[in-house]
Write an enzyme that holds these catalytic residues in place. Sequence first.
Site: not given
Length: 554
Positions: A44, A85, A105, A169-171, A315, A358, A494
Site C-alpha cells: 500500500d 487504496t 474512491n 486494512k479491511d478494503r 502519510h 495500489d 496521494h
Amino acid sequence: MSRPAPLLRLLALTALAGSAVTSACAAAPVKYEQPKLVVVMVVDGLPNEQVMRYRDQFGQGGFRRLMEQGAWFTNAFQAHGVTVTAVGHTAVSTGAYPYRHGIINNYWYDANGKKVYCTEDGRYHYLGDGEQTQEHDGTSPANLRVDTIGDQLRYATGNQSKVVTVSGKDRGAILLAGKTGTAYMYMEKTGSFATSTFYMNAYPAWAEHFRAAHPQDRYYGQSWTKLLPDAAYAGDAPYVELANGKQSRFPFVFKSDSGKPDAKYYESLKGSPAVDELTLEFARAAIEGENLGRNPAGVPDLLGVSLSAHDIINHSFGPESAMSHDHLQRLDRMLANFFGYLDKRIGLSNVLVVLTADHGFTNSPAFSQARHIDALRIDPDKLVSGLDKTLADAYHVNKLVKSSMLPEIWLDDGLVEKNGLSRADVEARAARYLLAQPGIAQVYTRTQFENGGVGPTRLGLLMQRAWNRQLSGDLMVVPQPYSLFTKSLTNASHGAPYNYDANVPLLIMGSRWIKPGTYAGYTEVVDIAPTLAHLLRVRPPAAAEGRVLEQVLR
C-alpha cells in the site's frame, strides 16, 4: 543392386519421420503445469520511485529476488485518475477501471447524499469478541460491481480452489478477495485479524489458534529503530515535526498510557513495520491452516496479501523521509523471509508471485516547496464553500452543492430542476470558478463525460476511466502537480492522476512461467488479472480491459 531414386528416397524418409513424430506425440503429450499457489502482494502506497532509489540497499531474498529472478516492469501504472487504496486494489483483482467496477474512491456519496464506504455493508458484522463493527467499517464486497481473478478461479474449479486474503486494512483484503474468496483484516482496537459474517459464522481452528495466541502483544515496550547505519539515510529529508502531538523521531516506542496493550497501542502498530510482520505471519498461518498450494483436488489456490504500513507511514512523514526509507528496507527483509518460507513449504518453482502497489505517493508540500515547486495545500472545505456561495449568488438558490469528496463534487439535482436551471450551465459556471482558484489544474463536468467532451489528452482519459455514470459526481477537480486536497498542515498524501501517484512497481516471479528480465515498456496494473487468467487457464474477469503480458511468458 540399384539405388532408390532420390525423390522416392526423400518421400520414404519423410514418411518415416512423420510417423515417428506422430507416435511420439501420441505417447507423450505435453502437459501444462499450473502454479500450485498464486501469491498476489500489494504494498500500500509504494511509489516505483522508491524501489528504484533504494534498490542498492536491498538484501538478497526480497525485492532483489523478484527483480533478478522475475520480470520487473519499470514503467507500470495505475492507469485511472483517482489513485487511492480501494481503486488500486480493485484494479489488481479485476483488471478493470472504476467506470466499470464501481469502486470510485475509498468513500463517496450516494444519490441521497449519504456517505458510503467502499466495502461497508450493514447486513454483516465482524466476527469475534471485542471486534466492534462501526457504521462505515468494511464487511463485504457488495459495492464491487464485477468479479475478480479469484472468483474466476473458484468458478473454473467448481469452488475447489481456495482464495484467501489478508491485509492491515479491511478494503485491502475484501477487494482482493472478490465475491467468493475469504478476507481477513487487522482490527485497530484489538490488534487481531478478523473476518466478517459475510464470509463465515465461526472461525476455522487455525485462525482461532492464531487469534488466541495474541502475537500482537509481543511488541509492547519495544522500539522501531533504524535498520541501517545512519549514513544510509543521509539523503533523506529532515524530520517532519507533526502538529498533532504524535512522536516524530526514531526511536518509536510501542506503548500506551495504560501501561499495557490497549486500543491506542494496537492502533500505533498499524503505522509501523509491526503490522506488516503480523500480516505475513497470519498469511503463513493461512497457508498451513488451509493447506494452500497443496490442494487435494490438484487445483491452484490464490493468496492475496496487502501490506498496509507503508501508506500510513508515508502519510505521516512523506515518501522522502527516513521513516519511509527504513520501513521499505525492513519490508524487504520480511519479504525475503516469506519467500524463503514459501520455498520450504511448497517450493518456489510451484509458486507464482506478483507484487505491485495500489498507488504511489506525492511528496509532502514542504519538501516540494524546498525544491522550488509550487505545491499547495488546498483546503477542501473552503474550496467547496466558496463554490456554493458563487453559485448561490449567480442563481439565487442556496445549497446547489449537495456533497463533496474531492476530487468529486455532487450538485443537488432536485434544486437544479425545481428552479428551472440548466444543468450544463450550472456545471460550466462551477468549473469556471474552480479553475480560477489557486492550485486547480483542470475541472471536468458530467456533461463533458456523458457527451464525449473530455478531449483526447492523457489526463482526460484517466479521469474518464475514473468516472462512473451512476456513482460519480457532477464535477471532477484535478489539482496542480504536487498540490494536495487536505486540511492537514503536515501530512503527505496521494490520489492524483500524475506519475508520482500512478507509477508503481510491478514484479512477477515464477520460474516455470515467467522469463526473468527488466521490461521498460508501458504496462498497466489492469494487465495483472488477464495475465493470471492466462497462466491459470481460466476465463478473465468479466470487466477486465488489461492485456496478457505475453512478452514475459515462457
